[in-house]
Every structure is written in structure tokens, then in C-alpha cells.
Motif scaffolding. Structure first.
Motif, PDB file in Angstrom:
ATOM      1  N   ALA A 175       0.822  -1.210   0.000  1.00 20.29           N
ATOM      2  CA  ALA A 175       0.000   0.000   0.000  1.00 20.29           C
ATOM      3  C   ALA A 175       0.855   1.260   0.000  1.00 20.29           C
ATOM      4  O   ALA A 175       2.005   1.251   0.429  1.00 20.29           O
ATOM      5  N   ASN A 176       0.258   2.344  -0.465  1.00 21.60           N
ATOM      6  CA  ASN A 176       0.934   3.647  -0.439  1.00 21.60           C
ATOM      7  C   ASN A 176       0.831   4.313   0.923  1.00 21.60           C
ATOM      8  O   ASN A 176       1.647   5.175   1.268  1.00 21.60           O
ATOM      9  N   ALA A 177      -0.190   3.948   1.680  1.00 20.43           N
ATOM     10  CA  ALA A 177      -0.371   4.487   3.028  1.00 20.43           C
ATOM     11  C   ALA A 177      -1.190   3.500   3.843  1.00 20.43           C
ATOM     12  O   ALA A 177      -1.938   2.679   3.297  1.00 20.43           O
ATOM     13  N   LEU A 178      -1.052   3.592   5.157  1.00 18.78           N
ATOM     14  CA  LEU A 178      -1.771   2.744   6.092  1.00 18.78           C
ATOM     15  C   LEU A 178      -2.533   3.634   7.062  1.00 18.78           C
ATOM     16  O   LEU A 178      -2.003   4.645   7.534  1.00 18.78           O
ATOM     17  N   THR A 179      -3.798   3.279   7.354  1.00 17.20           N
ATOM     18  CA  THR A 179      -4.533   3.969   8.410  1.00 17.20           C
ATOM     19  C   THR A 179      -5.022   2.935   9.406  1.00 17.20           C
ATOM     20  O   THR A 179      -5.465   1.853   9.030  1.00 17.20           O
ATOM     21  N   ILE A 180      -4.925   3.272  10.681  1.00 23.34           N
ATOM     22  CA  ILE A 180      -5.302   2.359  11.760  1.00 23.34           C
ATOM     23  C   ILE A 180      -6.320   3.037  12.663  1.00 23.34           C
ATOM     24  O   ILE A 180      -6.068   4.114  13.203  1.00 23.34           O
ATOM     25  N   ASN A 181      -7.462   2.375  12.841  1.00 21.31           N
ATOM     26  CA  ASN A 181      -8.571   2.883  13.641  1.00 21.31           C
ATOM     27  C   ASN A 181      -8.974   1.789  14.618  1.00 21.31           C
ATOM     28  O   ASN A 181      -9.250   0.664  14.206  1.00 21.31           O
ATOM     29  N   ILE A 182      -9.009   2.102  15.908  1.00 18.50           N
ATOM     30  CA  ILE A 182      -9.229   1.058  16.913  1.00 18.50           C
ATOM     31  C   ILE A 182     -10.698   0.968  17.356  1.00 18.50           C
ATOM     32  O   ILE A 182     -10.997   0.449  18.432  1.00 18.50           O
ATOM     33  N   GLY A 183     -11.614   1.409  16.523  1.00 18.31           N
ATOM     34  CA  GLY A 183     -13.018   1.472  16.903  1.00 18.31           C
ATOM     35  C   GLY A 183     -13.615   0.181  17.424  1.00 18.31           C
ATOM     36  O   GLY A 183     -14.250   0.152  18.476  1.00 18.31           O
ATOM     37  N   THR A 184     -13.466  -0.917  16.696  1.00 12.69           N
ATOM     38  CA  THR A 184     -13.973  -2.219  17.162  1.00 12.69           C
ATOM     39  C   THR A 184     -12.771  -3.137  17.377  1.00 12.69           C
ATOM     40  O   THR A 184     -12.503  -4.036  16.591  1.00 12.69           O
ATOM     41  N   LEU A 185     -12.063  -2.881  18.433  1.00  9.70           N
ATOM     42  CA  LEU A 185     -10.786  -3.525  18.703  1.00  9.70           C
ATOM     43  C   LEU A 185     -10.966  -4.967  19.175  1.00  9.70           C
ATOM     44  O   LEU A 185     -11.907  -5.291  19.878  1.00  9.70           O
ATOM     45  N   SER A 186     -10.045  -5.821  18.734  1.00 12.47           N
ATOM     46  CA  SER A 186      -9.961  -7.191  19.238  1.00 12.47           C
ATOM     47  C   SER A 186      -8.487  -7.577  19.251  1.00 12.47           C
ATOM     48  O   SER A 186      -7.655  -6.898  18.648  1.00 12.47           O
ATOM     49  N   THR A 187      -8.184  -8.662  19.931  1.00 15.29           N
ATOM     50  CA  THR A 187      -6.786  -9.088  20.044  1.00 15.29           C
ATOM     51  C   THR A 187      -6.181  -9.372  18.671  1.00 15.29           C
ATOM     52  O   THR A 187      -5.063  -8.940  18.384  1.00 15.29           O
ATOM     53  N   GLN A 188      -6.917 -10.076  17.803  1.00 22.47           N
ATOM     54  CA  GLN A 188      -6.358 -10.393  16.495  1.00 22.47           C
ATOM     55  C   GLN A 188      -6.204  -9.138  15.645  1.00 22.47           C
ATOM     56  O   GLN A 188      -5.216  -8.983  14.925  1.00 22.47           O
TER      57      GLN A 188
END
Length: 267
Positions: free
Chosen positions: A60-73
Motif C-alpha cells: 500500500a501507499n499508506a496505512l490507516t489504523i482505527n481502533i473502533g472495534t478492537l480485538s486481540t487479532q
């Protein structure tokens, strides 16, 4: 203080060469976030599984990370993708959704901050808490005005050596030294779920388009959202009709319109 490239020029460049944005976002946001990127002119990829997230981050050209519905995996996928993005010299954006709500979230965001996000986007309550202050946030809702988070954003940007975007009625962007406010949007925007999460993905798309000017790219993404929000509100009867009108408005914005109507002021 001024970006060398205008917001409109960035939008045009993005549409001419759509960046591939890996969006590790939440279940609620996946559909609208993908549609927002497509309407704006970027290419979304909702790849979050731990088994492939890190490999895809190198593509990918960029990565976005959003922890809205977080789980261990999902957290394993986020951490692996962020490490892979760093190793490949790719930028990544962190959206610390309600990170103050539980111990699991606090620990997850602390670990992700150690991986040095290029840009952080959140609401006022999230940014205040992330900087070490006491916010009035409850769940994913911000109970603090943006102006109350400006000093926290500056401190966080300096500490993390990153760009921080605080979004709300009037957005605020800072890298610790420079700072601007972006006006616009609509009061209907907070009534449509996951628009803020989608904005995080759009920040990644603009940043991938103009990596030499990440501050300007962040501002451009927020200004694009603000102008689209104003246009969508013109014929909307409520949040339902606003939602689809927003996608249409986003797709209809051109470079000249964005440059003419973006309301960006030095803070």
C-alpha cells in the motif's frame, strides 16, 4: 506557514494517480470509509487480518489504523502493519477511537504510539486524553470543544514528533510549531456514523499523494471534508439524506472549487 502545493492541486494529483490506502478500520466504518475514498479519488483496501496485514502494508501507499472495534487479532494486525509500514518507509495514520474507555484500549494505543504514527487524527476528547489531560469524553463521543484541545494537540505533536489533527466544529491541525484551523462542514456530520473514521482514511490518501508536505496534505483532507459537508447540507432534510449527498458532494469537488472555498486560517 503556507503549503507549497495547494489543497486543490493535491486533490487533482490524487485523482490522477489514486493511492492505494490500507484501511484497518472498524466494522461500522468499513463501507462508508471505502465509499469516501472512492468518491474522493483514492483506492481503499480493507485489509486487517493478522495473517496478511503486515505484508499488505508493504504494498500500500499508506496505512490507516482505527481502533473502533478492537480485538486481540485485529491489534496484532495493526501492530504488524505499522511495523511493516515503518520498515518500508510508508506513512501511517492513527485514529485512537475512545482510547481512554478501557484498559485494553489504553494499552493498545500506548503500544501503537511506540511505533510512531506519521499523523494522528481524533476528536477533542481523544486528543486531550492522549496528551495526558483529563477529557470529558464518553465512549466514542467527544464532550470537549476543539479549542480546548489545541494546547494538548501541540504538546502531543511535539512529544510524538508527528502531525496532530483535531476534528470538530472547527478543525485544528498542528505539527507542534505550525498550526491552522479549518472551518466549514455541517452540524449534520456528527449524526452520520463513521464520517470521522472515514476522514482518517482520507488523510492517509492525501498524505500518500503529497508525502513531501504531510502538514499540507492533512489540511487538504480536512478542507475537502469541510467543503463537501457544506454542499451536502444544502439540500439535506436530515442525517439520512445528508449521508448520500455527502458522497455526491465529495465526488463533485474539483481543484478550483476546493482552493476557492477552503477556509483555512493560521492559528
Amino acid at each position: 506557514m503556507q503549503s507549497k502545493i495547494t489543497s486543490g492541486a493535491m486533490l487533482k494529483a490524487m485523482r490522477e494517480k489514486p493511492p492505494l490506502v490500507q484501511c484497518i478500520t472498524n466494522y461500522v466504518a468499513m463501507n462508508i470509509a471505502a465509499n469516501v475514498l472512492l468518491a474522493a479519488g483514492a483506492s481503499p483496501a480493507m485489509v486487517h487480518a493478522a495473517e496478511e496485514a503486515s505484508e499488505f502494508a508493504g504494498i500500500a501507499n499508506a496505512l490507516t489504523i482505527n481502533i473502533g472495534t478492537l480485538s486481540t487479532q485485529w491489534l496484532e494486525g495493526m501492530q504488524g502493519a505499522a511495523k511493516a509500514a515503518n520498515a518500508a518507509g510508508k506513512l501511517w495514520v492513527l485514529d485512537p477511537v475512545a482510547h481512554y474507555a478501557t484498559g485494553f484500549r489504553r494499552a493498545a494505543v500506548a503500544d501503537l504510539l511506540e511505533l510512531r504514527p506519521t499523523i494522528i487524527r481524533g476528536n477533542a476528547s481523544e486528543i486531550i486524553a492522549l496528551a495526558g489531560g483529563e477529557s470529558r469524553g464518553q465512549g466514542v463521543d467527544s464532550r470537549d470543544p476543539v479549542e480546548q484541545a489545541e494546547d494538548s494537540a501541540r504538546r502531543l505533536a511535539e512529544r510524538q514528533r508527528t502531525i496532530v489533527a483535531v476534528t470538530g466544529a472547527v478543525d485544528f491541525v498542528t505539527d507542534g510549531a505550525r498550526a491552522v484551523r479549518i472551518a466549514g462542514g455541517s452540524a449534520l456530520m456528527p449524526q452520520v456514523t463513521a464520517l470521522g473514521c472515514s476522514l482518517t482514511c482520507l488523510v492517509g490518501a492525501f498524505a500518500a499523494t503529497a508525502p513531501e508536505d504531510l502538514f499540507g496534505a492533512t489540511v487538504a483532507a480536512l478542507a475537502t471534508f469541510a467543503v463537501a459537508g457544506e454542499d451536502a447540507a444544502l439540500g439535506a432534510a436530515g442525517p439520512g439524506s445528508f449521508s448520500w449527498r455527502f458522497l455526491d458532494a465529495l465526488a463533485a469537488i474539483d481543484a478550483e472549487t476546493l482552493d476557492a472555498r477552503a477556509r483555512v486560517s493560521v492559528a
